[in-house]
Design a protein around this motif. Structure first.
Motif, PDB file in Angstrom:
ATOM      1  N   PHE A 161     -34.197   1.599  24.559  1.00 45.17           N
ATOM      2  CA  PHE A 161     -33.598   0.779  25.051  1.00 45.17           C
ATOM      3  C   PHE A 161     -33.191   0.807  26.454  1.00 45.17           C
ATOM      4  N   ARG A 171     -31.979  -2.087  28.132  1.00 45.43           N
ATOM      5  CA  ARG A 171     -31.617  -2.850  29.573  1.00 45.43           C
ATOM      6  C   ARG A 171     -31.952  -2.715  30.841  1.00 45.43           C
ATOM      7  N   VAL A 209     -33.602   0.061  18.309  1.00 47.18           N
ATOM      8  CA  VAL A 209     -34.129   0.017  16.827  1.00 47.18           C
ATOM      9  C   VAL A 209     -35.371  -0.039  16.469  1.00 47.18           C
ATOM     10  N   VAL A 223     -30.695  -3.121  22.764  1.00 41.02           N
ATOM     11  CA  VAL A 223     -30.327  -2.963  20.992  1.00 41.02           C
ATOM     12  C   VAL A 223     -32.008  -3.200  19.892  1.00 41.02           C
ATOM     13  N   THR A 246     -36.376   5.600  21.060  1.00 41.24           N
ATOM     14  CA  THR A 246     -35.422   4.908  20.728  1.00 41.24           C
ATOM     15  C   THR A 246     -34.775   5.642  22.386  1.00 41.24           C
TER      16      THR A 246
END
Length: 172
Positions: A81, A85, A52, A48, A77
């Motif tokens: 992400f 992850r 951002v 997250v 983005t």
């Protein structure tokens, strides 16, 4: 506090990328300092936070380039992400994690940029991008060691064993 440090680091990376680093093309490839900084932050802070950070940095680049608004934001983005992850699930503490991340995302970023330009009807010079890709990968890998080292100092990874709740027994 880490969000403020990330914002400052990404803003400086955007300024350096757009004014200094992006102007040079040694060996026919372009180094992408912003991408390496974003991947380092996302790897250490998670999905997250990386998404951002990627959107914000990409939006700044889109505004600064006066190009198609949202293209760089979308690509960064997704990159932030997925590398976040990857860091959350498998490889945050491994030596090879930042290098594998930079290698894979540099190639996928170039492919995604070509695909988005093609879909939007912009000129998509695939032969020149493919020819410059090996040099770009090597330049980004060369930037990985110092940038990731700085990111590790600014965003230390918490040891999950230190945050574990220990059982307390009453001896009375």
């Amino acid at each position: 506090m880490s969000a403020a440090r990330a914002a400052v680091l990404l803003f400086v990376a955007v300024l350096l990328q757009e004014s200094v680093v992006g102007a040079y093309a040694p060996f026919g490839g372009h180094a992408d300092l912003l991408l390496v900084v974003l991947l380092s932050i996302a790897l250490l802070r998670g999905a997250v936070f990386g998404a951002v950070a990627g959107f914000t940095a990409g939006f700044l680049v889109d505004i600064g380039d006066l190009g198609t608004l949202g293209v760089t934001s979308l690509l960064l983005t997704i990159a932030g992400f997925w590398i976040g992850r990857y860091g959350e699930t498998t490889a945050r503490d491994r030596f090879h994690a930042p290098y594998v991340s930079v290698l894979v995302v540099t190639v996928l970023h170039a492919a995604g940029a070509l695909a988005l330009r093609f879909v939007l009807g912009d000129p998509a010079p695939a032969p020149s991008v493919v020819a410059a890709l090996p040099a770009s990968v090597l330049l980004n890998l060369a930037l990985t060691w110092p940038v990731y080292g700085l990111a590790r100092r600014l965003f230390p990874v918490e040891d999950p064993r230190s945050s574990r709740v220990r059982e307390v027994r009453d001896v009375a």
